[in-house]
Design an enzyme around this catalytic site. Structure first.
Site, PDB file in Angstrom:
ATOM      1  N   CYS A 115      13.795   0.130   1.055  1.00  0.00           N
ATOM      2  CA  CYS A 115      12.735  -0.239   0.100  1.00  0.00           C
ATOM      3  C   CYS A 115      12.928   0.415  -1.269  1.00  0.00           C
ATOM      4  O   CYS A 115      12.445  -0.085  -2.275  1.00  0.00           O
ATOM      5  CB  CYS A 115      11.374   0.132   0.665  1.00  0.00           C
ATOM      6  SG  CYS A 115      11.028  -0.767   2.177  1.00  0.00           S
ATOM      7  N   HIS A 264       6.895  -1.135  -5.540  1.00  0.00           N
ATOM      8  CA  HIS A 264       7.527  -1.811  -4.404  1.00  0.00           C
ATOM      9  C   HIS A 264       6.387  -2.382  -3.563  1.00  0.00           C
ATOM     10  O   HIS A 264       5.405  -1.687  -3.291  1.00  0.00           O
ATOM     11  CB  HIS A 264       8.351  -0.808  -3.590  1.00  0.00           C
ATOM     12  CG  HIS A 264       8.620  -1.290  -2.208  1.00  0.00           C
ATOM     13  ND1 HIS A 264       9.229  -2.506  -1.960  1.00  0.00           N
ATOM     14  CD2 HIS A 264       8.335  -0.757  -0.985  1.00  0.00           C
ATOM     15  CE1 HIS A 264       9.306  -2.675  -0.653  1.00  0.00           C
ATOM     16  NE2 HIS A 264       8.770  -1.647  -0.041  1.00  0.00           N
ATOM     17  N   ASN A 294       6.701  -8.187   2.186  1.00  0.00           N
ATOM     18  CA  ASN A 294       7.548  -7.079   1.725  1.00  0.00           C
ATOM     19  C   ASN A 294       9.000  -7.552   1.762  1.00  0.00           C
ATOM     20  O   ASN A 294       9.544  -7.799   2.837  1.00  0.00           O
ATOM     21  CB  ASN A 294       7.320  -5.879   2.651  1.00  0.00           C
ATOM     22  CG  ASN A 294       8.187  -4.673   2.297  1.00  0.00           C
ATOM     23  OD1 ASN A 294       9.121  -4.773   1.510  1.00  0.00           O
ATOM     24  ND2 ASN A 294       7.875  -3.539   2.892  1.00  0.00           N
TER      25      ASN A 294
HETATM   26  O1  UT7 Z   1       8.190  -0.864   2.671  1.00  0.00           O
HETATM   27  C1  UT7 Z   1       8.535   0.317   3.326  1.00  0.00           C
HETATM   28  C2  UT7 Z   1       7.365   1.186   3.484  1.00  0.00           C
HETATM   29  N1  UT7 Z   1       6.406   0.588   4.372  1.00  0.00           N
HETATM   30  C3  UT7 Z   1       5.154   0.928   4.291  1.00  0.00           C
HETATM   31  O2  UT7 Z   1       4.788   1.679   3.424  1.00  0.00           O
HETATM   32  C4  UT7 Z   1       4.202   0.380   5.319  1.00  0.00           C
HETATM   33  C5  UT7 Z   1       3.226   1.462   5.698  1.00  0.00           C
HETATM   34  N2  UT7 Z   1       2.366   1.115   6.817  1.00  0.00           N
HETATM   35  C6  UT7 Z   1       1.495   0.080   6.821  1.00  0.00           C
HETATM   36  O3  UT7 Z   1       1.456  -0.706   5.888  1.00  0.00           O
HETATM   37  C7  UT7 Z   1       0.537  -0.046   7.975  1.00  0.00           C
HETATM   38  O4  UT7 Z   1       0.633   1.088   8.782  1.00  0.00           O
HETATM   39  C8  UT7 Z   1       0.774  -1.324   8.831  1.00  0.00           C
HETATM   40  C9  UT7 Z   1       0.341  -2.568   8.069  1.00  0.00           C
HETATM   41  C10 UT7 Z   1       2.217  -1.440   9.234  1.00  0.00           C
HETATM   42  C11 UT7 Z   1      -0.064  -1.265  10.108  1.00  0.00           C
HETATM   43  O5  UT7 Z   1      -1.420  -1.120   9.794  1.00  0.00           O
HETATM   44  P1  UT7 Z   1      -2.300  -0.003  10.489  1.00  0.00           P
HETATM   45  O6  UT7 Z   1      -3.656  -0.158   9.943  1.00  0.00           O
HETATM   46  O7  UT7 Z   1      -1.611   1.305  10.315  1.00  0.00           O
HETATM   47  O8  UT7 Z   1      -2.319  -0.488  12.002  1.00  0.00           O
HETATM   48  P2  UT7 Z   1      -1.829   0.278  13.316  1.00  0.00           P
HETATM   49  O9  UT7 Z   1      -0.352   0.298  13.377  1.00  0.00           O
HETATM   50  O10 UT7 Z   1      -2.557   1.582  13.422  1.00  0.00           O
HETATM   51  O11 UT7 Z   1      -2.339  -0.680  14.441  1.00  0.00           O
HETATM   52  C12 UT7 Z   1      -3.758  -0.882  14.675  1.00  0.00           C
HETATM   53  C13 UT7 Z   1      -3.936  -1.876  15.793  1.00  0.00           C
HETATM   54  C14 UT7 Z   1      -3.132  -1.549  17.041  1.00  0.00           C
HETATM   55  O12 UT7 Z   1      -3.914  -1.915  18.151  1.00  0.00           O
HETATM   56  P3  UT7 Z   1      -4.749  -0.800  18.989  1.00  0.00           P
HETATM   57  O13 UT7 Z   1      -3.720   0.188  19.476  1.00  0.00           O
HETATM   58  O14 UT7 Z   1      -5.698  -0.186  17.998  1.00  0.00           O
HETATM   59  O15 UT7 Z   1      -5.400  -1.575  20.065  1.00  0.00           O
HETATM   60  C15 UT7 Z   1      -1.952  -2.462  16.981  1.00  0.00           C
HETATM   61  O16 UT7 Z   1      -1.418  -2.782  18.241  1.00  0.00           O
HETATM   62  O17 UT7 Z   1      -3.496  -3.172  15.385  1.00  0.00           O
HETATM   63  C16 UT7 Z   1      -2.547  -3.685  16.340  1.00  0.00           C
HETATM   64  N3  UT7 Z   1      -1.580  -4.508  15.632  1.00  0.00           N
HETATM   65  C17 UT7 Z   1      -1.782  -5.809  15.361  1.00  0.00           C
HETATM   66  N4  UT7 Z   1      -2.786  -6.652  15.660  1.00  0.00           N
HETATM   67  C18 UT7 Z   1      -2.674  -7.918  15.232  1.00  0.00           C
HETATM   68  C19 UT7 Z   1      -0.394  -4.125  15.075  1.00  0.00           C
HETATM   69  N5  UT7 Z   1       0.171  -5.170  14.476  1.00  0.00           N
HETATM   70  C20 UT7 Z   1      -0.649  -6.217  14.623  1.00  0.00           C
HETATM   71  C21 UT7 Z   1      -0.600  -7.564  14.220  1.00  0.00           C
HETATM   72  N6  UT7 Z   1      -1.628  -8.364  14.536  1.00  0.00           N
HETATM   73  N7  UT7 Z   1       0.422  -8.056  13.503  1.00  0.00           N
END
Ligand code: UT7
Length: 337
Positions: A115, A264, A294
């Site tokens: 990235c 980014h 992204n």
């Molecule tokens: O470009 C390089 C740098 N990248 C970044 O900076 C990205 C940084 N991170 C993020 O943008 C976020 O952490 C994400 C968008 C990747 C994820 O969002 P989050 O709010 O941190 O969600 P999470 O990973 O904590 O997941 C929350 C819940 C989980 O379910 P439970 O365990 O709470 O039941 C996941 O299983 O959401 C679930 N989940 C989804 N649900 C529906 C994860 N992905 C999905 C999905 N659709 N696509």
């Protein structure tokens, strides 16, 4: 010493648009979840038969950038190509672009900083210009992510985020010391290498062993991207701001001097968080992750090109580019337009 200015900009995204709704056909996700957590509404993905590869999309963006710079491919002295999804394991995509451009045997350097790839590429190119080595350098970011994503529910936390596309700039020599790239910085923290990574295949897990594992294990194989999303998010918001402030300090400027921030495009929530911390207005931050997802090394040059095309960047503006991502790597470039 010379200075380097961005003389031409270009971008290219594949025609195929993949909406959040379409993704619900492949995995257990929802338009609501994706929009709320990331801001993404759609992304562009290559499709069978459209001829798009990482190098060929880079070529389309580069061609536009060269034309807009009022140059021809023969004027380009060097290529820096940033990608984490090269056409081949080796050689890099830069040499393929050199061939597509039909130019003499100029050097082509591939940058693999994910990235932050475009920021690394731009900083390297800047040094070649400032020291007088080259006059016009093509700096390209291009990615085909869609072919390497796990589209099952298992991969949803990563797969809904990434899009394909390319962006390019021509970086050119100027004698004007008040214009162009004023400051830049690059950082890394390899202890977090596996917090956002595609592990296999590599020298630690060569192809022959991966093939054995695929045949013997039903388990998750590490050739799909893994991201510790929360941890990456928390680091990103800190490092973005640090890199921007470092660049401003190095140039003897402050955040009040900024006209435009091109982040980014990792997550709309990250951009909004930094915008708030930096006290920037909505019209001072360029967000387009809603349309493209992204696109990793391509995201900054695509966003920069769009911002410039729309007239949001004018001569004399102070523009900062910043990125954070896998490595971890991060950095910024400060530009007087
Ligand atoms: O470009 C390089 C740098 N990248 C970044 O900076 C990205 C940084 N991170 C993020 O943008 C976020 O952490 C994400 C968008 C990747 C994820 O969002 P989050 O709010 O941190 O969600 P999470 O990973 O904590 O997941 C929350 C819940 C989980 O379910 P439970 O365990 O709470 O039941 C996941 O299983 O959401 C679930 N989940 C989804 N649900 C529906 C994860 N992905 C999905 C999905 N659709 N696509």
């Amino acid at each position: 010493m010379y200075n380097s200015i961005i003389k031409g900009l270009g971008k290219y995204v594949p025609e195929r648009i993949v909406t959040n709704h379409e993704l619900t056909e492949y995995m257990d996700t929802s338009d609501e979840w994706i929009r709320e957590r990331t801001g993404i509404e759609q992304r562009h993905w290559v499709q069978e038969g459209d001829g798009n590869t990482t190098a060929s999309m880079g070529y389309k963006a580069a061609k536009q950038a060269i034309e807009r710079a009022g140059l021809t491919p023969e004027d380009i002295d060097f290529i820096v190509f940033a990608t984490l999804s090269p056409d081949y394991f080796f050689p890099g995509s830069g040499v393929l672009l050199q061939d597509m451009l039909g130019v003499p045997d100029i050097g082509a350097l591939d940058v693999r900083n994910q990235c932050s790839g475009f920021i690394y590429a731009l900083n390297v190119a800047d040094k070649f210009i400032k020291t007088g080595t080259y006059k016009n350098i093509l700096v390209v970011g291009s990615e085909v992510h869609s072919e390497g994503l796990d589209l099952s529910t298992r991969g949803r936390a990563v797969s809904v985020i990434f899009g394909d596309g390319a962006g390019a700039v021509v970086l050119s020599r100027t004698d004007d010391r008040n214009k162009g790239i004023l400051a830049g910085n690059l950082h890394s923290q390899g202890k977090y290498a596996l917090e956002l990574a595609v592990k296999d295949p590599g020298s630690r897990m060569p192809v022959k062993k991966v093939v054995e594992r695929v045949n013997t294990e039903k388990d998750y194989i590490d050739y799909y991207p893994y991201m510790n999303g929360n941890f990456v998010f928390k680091n990103a918001v800190v490092r973005f701001e640090e890199a921007i402030m470092e660049a401003l300090n190095d140039a003897g400027l402050s955040k009040e001097d900024l006209d435009m921030f091109i982040p980014h495009q990792a997550n709309l929530r990250i951009s909004q968080f930094i915008q708030k911390r930096m006290g920037l207005r909505d019209d001072q931050v360029w967000n387009n992750i809603q349309k493209y997802g992204n696109t990793t090394a391509a995201s900054i040059p695509i966003a920069l090109t769009e911002a410039w095309e729309s007239g949001a960047i004018k001569e004399g503006d102070l523009v900062v580019l910043a990125a954070f991502g896998s490595g971890f790597t991060w950095g910024a470039s400060l530009i007087r337009w």
